[in-house]
Design a protein around this motif. Structure first.
Motif, PDB file in Angstrom:
ATOM      1  N   ALA A   1       2.177   1.458  -1.763  1.00  0.00           N
ATOM      2  CA  ALA A   1       1.034   1.911  -0.966  1.00  0.00           C
ATOM      3  C   ALA A   1       1.318   1.721   0.513  1.00  0.00           C
ATOM      4  CB  ALA A   1      -0.230   1.132  -1.361  1.00  0.00           C
ATOM      5  N   ASP A   2       0.828   2.647   1.321  1.00  0.00           N
ATOM      6  CA  ASP A   2       1.064   2.587   2.762  1.00  0.00           C
ATOM      7  C   ASP A   2       0.515   1.303   3.378  1.00  0.00           C
ATOM      8  OD1 ASP A   2       2.241   5.072   2.583  1.00  0.00           O
ATOM      9  OD2 ASP A   2       0.449   6.171   3.235  1.00  0.00           O
ATOM     10  N   ALA A   3      -0.544   0.766   2.808  1.00  0.00           N
ATOM     11  CA  ALA A   3      -1.138  -0.449   3.351  1.00  0.00           C
ATOM     12  C   ALA A   3      -0.192  -1.644   3.248  1.00  0.00           C
ATOM     13  CB  ALA A   3      -2.449  -0.766   2.625  1.00  0.00           C
ATOM     14  N   ASP A   4       0.810  -1.549   2.380  1.00  0.00           N
ATOM     15  CA  ASP A   4       1.731  -2.663   2.149  1.00  0.00           C
ATOM     16  C   ASP A   4       3.094  -2.453   2.800  1.00  0.00           C
ATOM     17  OD1 ASP A   4      -0.151  -4.017   0.459  1.00  0.00           O
ATOM     18  OD2 ASP A   4       0.323  -2.538  -1.088  1.00  0.00           O
ATOM     19  N   GLY A   5       3.272  -1.345   3.479  1.00  0.00           N
ATOM     20  CA  GLY A   5       4.554  -1.062   4.122  1.00  0.00           C
ATOM     21  C   GLY A   5       4.953   0.381   3.930  1.00  0.00           C
TER      22      GLY A   5
END
Length: 521
Positions: A213-217
């Motif tokens: 996920a983009d929120a994690d990298g």
């Protein structure tokens, strides 16, 4: 699935047979299991000399799984105290339900308590998920927190079926190579079978944990140590299990690995805490400056306010932007440019990005023409350095399953569960899931295996303990758990062989393990 019956005491195994060229047993996790798969004999395929694939469905004749309703313990814990369980059961009876209280015990982990983990409360045995959901709604309507569950995912009783695929590679006879690969870009995701088809591999499995996920990298980048063609492309998340494919897989081994990278400018040094990841975001944690924990923590993204990250030429996408400083280096490590974060990694060069104090260090030492040298070191838990040549690769995950021929699951140490917080990692570790596993037997043969899961009545999967017993029954002296769940995939001759659990089909993953012929084409 922390349980009494999943300890596998007295379990029996079905022989893999002469066709595999090894005397190893297909695991049967419970005494009630039958050796024969659905429809008759196991299938064995000789894919190449020294490479065979065995497929079958382990059946457990005495298993009687059903749908049920589980009432959650305080704090959404999977189990609670005996007092809570008895009190809750009494309230359910007063409300007109017929509950049962079940004892749940710790599996055979090497680093957790033993004996009773806690107690859970369940209601009913239903023939379909719809019936269980209807009952759950009634129970919830009376003020309880409840959910419909398939008991075949528990370790409290045998699974009724487990669909397995096992590949055995004998490096003394197999003339091809075994390689960990992130294919062309470490910032891409691709299906295991798609990579296998393009590389014309004979067998392939998914590899380690990666950002989803983009929120994690950056999606596709690895959340643990990874090396391909001898180049370190991601750093370790603490000390975690890794599959080392030395000399193109001719000398595989499994060990817990750590990694350190140091940047030096003149007499000044600074610790690099990441390779090919977003500064400030550490998926699976396990780095010295990470908060809220410096220990490995599965599927948790930790933060760093002081972070120095290296980007390699295989990071073939736009570099992360944001506060901080960026230094571009040429192939010799000379500073080409210093400025704000962004752009791309130059061919043959590299990029350093720093935030917080690391950004200040880059500003002070990243003057054009100056040289910043990077020293990378990978070590096992014995302190021995793992030297990487161009034909070496590393694929990592967690946890260790088998060590020196014994079941040795260090789930707490490697961060896949927390004995002090049963809401963390319980389902990941103790509930049957699709799994991908790798092991090495006493003759140096590499074992790659998958079990399908999340398919009630078709294939339930393994708990971590069952995965360990399965690999040990195959003759593994060392074994580890690779990425699983919807990522679990095995391809044979470029075609998907197992049935992944995602409703959308095979999942695009980060890195993979590819068994390649000596001559492609």
């Amino acid at each position: 699935m922390r349980n009494e019956e999943s300890t596998g005491r007295g379990s029996v195994g079905a022989r893999m047979g002469v066709a595999l060229g090894v005397a190893i047993a297909l695991a049967v996790i419970h005494p009630s299991a039958q050796a024969a798969p659905d429809g008759g004999a196991w299938t064995t395929e000789t894919v190449a000399p020294g490479l065979q694939v065995r497929t079958g469905v382990i059946r457990h004749a005495q298993a009687k799984p059903s749908w049920t309703v589980t009432v959650q313990a305080p704090g959404s814990a999977p189990v609670g105290s005996r007092a809570w369980a008895d009190g809750t059961a009494g309230k359910l009876r007063d409300a007109g339900f017929a509950p049962r209280v079940e004892r749940v015990v710790w599996p055979s982990y090497a680093d957790t308590p033993h004996g009773t983990m806690g107690w859970r409360v369940r209601v009913g045995s239903y023939g379909s998920s719809d019936e269980a959901r209807s009952a759950s709604q009634k129970i919830t309507g009376d003020g309880f927190t409840a959910a419909a569950e398939w008991t075949g995912y528990d370790g409290q009783q045998p699974a009724d079926r487990e669909s397995v695929h096992v590949a055995v590679i004998d490096p003394t006879r197999f003339t091809g190579t075994v390689e960990g690969t992130h294919d062309e870009s470490v910032a891409d995701r691709e299906k295991t079978s798609s990579v296998a088809a393009r590389l014309r591999s004979l067998v392939a499995v998914n590899g380690g944990f990666f950002v989803t996920a983009d929120a994690d990298g950056v999606q596709g980048t690895m959340a643990g140590i990874g090396a391909y063609d001898g180049e370190l492309e991601s750093m370790a998340a603490g000390s975690r299990a890794a599959l080392i494919l030395a000399d193109s897989g001719r000398h595989p081994r499994i060990a817990d690995l750590t990694s350190t990278v140091t940047a030096r400018a003149g007499t000044s040094t600074y610790a690099v805490e990441g390779i090919n990841r977003v500064p400030g975001k550490v998926r699976n944690c396990g780095r010295p400056r990470a908060t809220p924990t410096q220990r490995p923590r599965q599927d948790l993204t930790c933060a760093e306010t002081d972070d120095l990250v290296k980007f390699t030429p295989r990071f073939r996408t736009t570099l992360p932007t944001g506060p901080g400083v960026q230094v571009v280096l040429d192939a010799a490590g000379r500073v080409v440019a210093t400025g704000p974060r962004g752009g791309t990694v130059p061919a043959g060069g590299s990029v350093l990005q720093g935030i917080g104090a690391a950004g200040d260090w880059l500003t002070a030492h990243g003057r054009p023409g100056e040289r910043i040298a990077l020293k990378e070191t990978v070590r096992d838990t014995a302190g021995r350095q793992v030297r990487l040549d161009s034909d070496d690769s590393i694929v990592s995950a967690a946890p260790t399953l088998v060590k020196n021929g014994r079941i040795a699951i260090d789930a707490a140490t490697e961060g896949t569960l927390d004995p002090q917080d049963l809401t963390f990692g319980y389902a990941w570790s103790n509930v049957r899931q699709p799994r991908t596993m790798a092991g090495i037997d006493h003759r140096g043969r590499l074992i790659l295996a998958t079990v399908d899961g999340r398919r009630p009545g078709v294939s339930e999967g393994f708990t971590l303990e069952e995965a360990a017993r399965f690999m040990r029954s195959l003759g593994a002296q060392q074994a580890l758990n690779l990425d699983g769940g919807g990522s679990s995939a095995m391809a044979v001759r470029g075609r998907l062989a197992n049935v992944p659990s995602d409703a959308t089909g095979e999942r695009a993953v980060g890195d993979t393990v590819q068994v390649l012929p000596s001559h492609r084409g």
